[in-house]
Design a protein around this motif. Structure first.
Motif, PDB file in Angstrom:
ATOM      1  N   VAL A 281       0.995  -1.250  -0.120  1.00  0.00           N
ATOM      2  CA  VAL A 281      -0.089  -0.137  -0.096  1.00  0.00           C
ATOM      3  C   VAL A 281       0.803   1.134   0.111  1.00  0.00           C
ATOM      4  O   VAL A 281       1.805   1.260   0.760  1.00  0.00           O
ATOM      5  N   ARG A 282       0.483   2.261  -0.883  1.00  0.00           N
ATOM      6  CA  ARG A 282       1.349   3.349  -0.955  1.00  0.00           C
ATOM      7  C   ARG A 282       0.581   4.578  -0.542  1.00  0.00           C
ATOM      8  O   ARG A 282      -0.533   4.750  -1.038  1.00  0.00           O
ATOM      9  N   MET A 283       1.168   5.102   0.253  1.00  0.00           N
ATOM     10  CA  MET A 283       0.209   6.590   0.995  1.00  0.00           C
ATOM     11  C   MET A 283       0.934   7.446   0.389  1.00  0.00           C
ATOM     12  O   MET A 283       2.190   7.709   0.177  1.00  0.00           O
ATOM     13  N   VAL A 284       0.025   8.603  -0.264  1.00  0.00           N
ATOM     14  CA  VAL A 284       0.421   9.711  -0.954  1.00  0.00           C
ATOM     15  C   VAL A 284      -0.200  10.969  -0.358  1.00  0.00           C
ATOM     16  O   VAL A 284      -1.610  10.692  -0.292  1.00  0.00           O
ATOM     17  N   TRP A 285       0.332  11.793   0.156  1.00  0.00           N
ATOM     18  CA  TRP A 285      -0.322  12.966   0.936  1.00  0.00           C
ATOM     19  C   TRP A 285       0.283  14.453   0.519  1.00  0.00           C
ATOM     20  O   TRP A 285       1.558  14.417   0.318  1.00  0.00           O
ATOM     21  N   SER A 286      -0.334  15.452   0.749  1.00  0.00           N
ATOM     22  CA  SER A 286      -0.121  16.846   0.772  1.00  0.00           C
ATOM     23  C   SER A 286       0.930  16.967  -0.782  1.00  0.00           C
ATOM     24  O   SER A 286       2.193  17.480  -0.937  1.00  0.00           O
ATOM     25  N   GLY A 287       0.351  16.533  -1.887  1.00  0.00           N
ATOM     26  CA  GLY A 287       1.007  16.718  -3.178  1.00  0.00           C
ATOM     27  C   GLY A 287       1.597  15.438  -3.560  1.00  0.00           C
ATOM     28  O   GLY A 287       1.299  14.577  -4.095  1.00  0.00           O
ATOM     29  N   ASP A 288       2.940  15.371  -3.195  1.00  0.00           N
ATOM     30  CA  ASP A 288       3.914  14.290  -3.752  1.00  0.00           C
ATOM     31  C   ASP A 288       4.620  13.642  -2.660  1.00  0.00           C
ATOM     32  O   ASP A 288       5.572  12.812  -2.746  1.00  0.00           O
ATOM     33  N   ASN A 289       4.223  13.840  -1.457  1.00  0.00           N
ATOM     34  CA  ASN A 289       4.861  12.952  -0.369  1.00  0.00           C
ATOM     35  C   ASN A 289       4.366  11.484  -0.143  1.00  0.00           C
ATOM     36  O   ASN A 289       3.100  11.124  -0.659  1.00  0.00           O
ATOM     37  N   GLU A 290       5.303  10.425  -0.267  1.00  0.00           N
ATOM     38  CA  GLU A 290       4.986   9.031  -0.497  1.00  0.00           C
ATOM     39  C   GLU A 290       5.651   8.266   0.599  1.00  0.00           C
ATOM     40  O   GLU A 290       6.680   8.511   1.273  1.00  0.00           O
ATOM     41  N   GLN A 291       4.971   7.161   1.026  1.00  0.00           N
ATOM     42  CA  GLN A 291       5.322   6.329   2.252  1.00  0.00           C
ATOM     43  C   GLN A 291       4.597   4.943   1.349  1.00  0.00           C
ATOM     44  O   GLN A 291       3.594   4.649   1.085  1.00  0.00           O
ATOM     45  N   LEU A 292       5.512   3.675   1.475  1.00  0.00           N
ATOM     46  CA  LEU A 292       5.321   2.461   1.002  1.00  0.00           C
ATOM     47  C   LEU A 292       5.122   1.613   2.078  1.00  0.00           C
ATOM     48  O   LEU A 292       6.265   1.393   2.962  1.00  0.00           O
ATOM     49  N   MET A 293       3.973   0.819   2.304  1.00  0.00           N
ATOM     50  CA  MET A 293       3.768  -0.178   3.572  1.00  0.00           C
ATOM     51  C   MET A 293       3.541  -1.530   2.923  1.00  0.00           C
ATOM     52  O   MET A 293       3.117  -1.665   1.800  1.00  0.00           O
TER      53      MET A 293
END
Length: 443
Positions: A281-293
């Protein structure tokens, strides 16, 4: 105050330990509830320590710590607090310096009992300092609370230094052993956990808050509002993971994904469809911030398949999919067998102008079979069938002609619809009996 800050700084190792312990935490559990209830006398527990009984529950303090802690047991606390445990020396040192209960000197942990509704609300927000760890047969949940800062207190730096070893040992017991031992001590409890990541919070809001403004999206039909679809069965399956770990973005899967998003908050979660990566699962927030879980489950659950089933039901609720394919409710009439093993059979018959009789027969063994009976009505224009007040029971055979029926529930609800391959999908909103299954016509 200056001297106190200097001595706290000298205990940086202890502070780092506690920060690590609080990394996955709950609803302002970091603030000790202010109670003035006297510490009650414990019941002796031979060779293990002392058992502190509050109502029908027991908290055991190991013998090596019984003289080092104070155990407060509020009665009928409005926040459900059952126990608060403090280091005795810190509490006494604080009191000697004029500190009242709001200082929380020596607080190690607490245990709260909360209702299901209260837990659901907690899960929607940051729970720093609290973790749910158990539930009981009455539907209540148990939350382990702890400080998110260091509550060790002494009157001078020399006493601080002497106390560090004892303080660390007490915190290790609180974090490593208390929940496990509390579950073992109280046989009416079963283990139950939930995470509190950003993904968990947004999923919980979709399930438990009426004002959750989320959309689901794929390339098939684009972004869709839930349109009354119950998110709870999907969310609870997604949240029932055993581990959620961060993964380097270089491992982001290729290809399409199912999107769960809150446009007003500028946050979205991409569930990848790539084989072998359906729990990424990839979280994308505030435009282009990303985190992969990466999520892990105790069974063969694949998060993306759960999301796809959720989206498929939303598609049906929005009169897309089946309507675009030209399906009507009458197209579901007939007998349909589970595609892989062929054991579960759905029989749908027309019972009136706008009602359909549905029965499901699913053998579990040579002697036992699950049976569902319900009346369904058309949902929208796309041929889906929705049902409520379904009866589910387990039939156990004692001979070829004799059997007993045990009712599991009589308030079931769910949905049947056809996918693009003319196969029936069953969304069971009680226990996901049809999850990850498709049914093909046998007529």
């Amino acid at each position: 105050m200056k001297k106190r800050n200097q001595t706290i700084a000298s205990l940086a190792l202890v502070a780092l330990l506690l920060v690590g312990l609080a990394a996955c935490s709950g609803e302002d559990g970091g603030k000790e509830p202010e109670t003035t209830n006297p510490t009650e006398t414990p019941t002796d527990v031979p060779s293990t320590g002392a058992g502190w009984v509050n109502g029908e529950l027991t908290l055991t303090v190991p013998s090596e710590y019984t003289d080092l802690v104070l155990v407060d047991m509020p009665q009928d606390d409005p926040d459900g607090v059952l126990y608060n445990v403090r280091e005795k020396a810190s509490a006494e040192a604080g009191a000697a310096d004029g500190h009242d209960a709001s200082w929380g000197d020596g607080w190690l942990f607490g245990i709260r009992r909360v209702s299901e509704d209260a837990l659901h609300e907690m899960l929607c927000w940051d729970m720093s300092g609290a973790e749910v760890f158990a539930r009981d047969a009455e539907g209540d949940y148990y939350v382990f609370t702890h400080p998110t800062d260091v509550r060790l207190y002494r009157q001078n730096s020399e006493e601080y230094e002497k106390a560090s070893e004892q303080w660390t040992a007490l915190n290790e017991w609180a974090w490593d052993d208390v929940r496990r031992d509390f579950l073992a001590e109280n046989t009416g409890l079963t283990a139950f956990t939930r995470g509190n990541s950003m993904l968990d919070m947004y999923l919980a809001r979709a399930a438990y808050r009426d004002d959750a403004d989320y959309v689901l999206s794929t390339t098939d039909y684009g972004p869709l509002a839930p349109n009354g679809v119950d998110a709870v069965p999907y969310v609870e399956r997604l949240m029932d993971y055993t581990a959620c770990e961060d993964v380097d973005l270089s491992e982001t899967p290729d290809g399409e994904y199912v999107v769960f998003s809150y446009p007003a908050d500028d946050v979205r979660f991409d569930f990848f469809r790539m084989d072998g990566k359906k729990n990424y699962v990839r979280m994308v927030w505030s435009g282009d911030n990303e985190q992969l879980m990466k999520l892990s489950y105790a069974d063969d659950t694949e998060a993306t398949e759960v999301m796809q089933a959720w989206y498929d039901e939303v598609v049906a609720a929005n009169d897309l999919g089946n309507a675009a394919l030209g399906y009507t409710a009458d197209d579901l009439v007939g007998r349909w067998a589970e595609k892989i093993a062929g054991r579960g059979v759905i029989t749908i018959e027309k019972a009136g102008d706008a009602t359909y009789s549905v029965s499901i027969d699913w053998p579990g063994s040579a002697f036992e079979r699950g049976i569902w009976e319900m009346t369904a009505t058309p949902e929208g224009e796309g041929g889906a069938l929705r049902y409520e007040n379904a009866k589910h029971y387990v039939r156990t055979f004692t001979s070829d002609t004799e059997y007993t029926d045990e009712v599991v529930y009589e308030d079931g609800s769910g949905l049947f619809y056809l996918n693009s391959a003319n196969e029936i999908m069953w969304e069971d909103h009680v226990n996901d009996a049809g999850a990850d299954c498709v049914f093909i016509s046998v007529d």
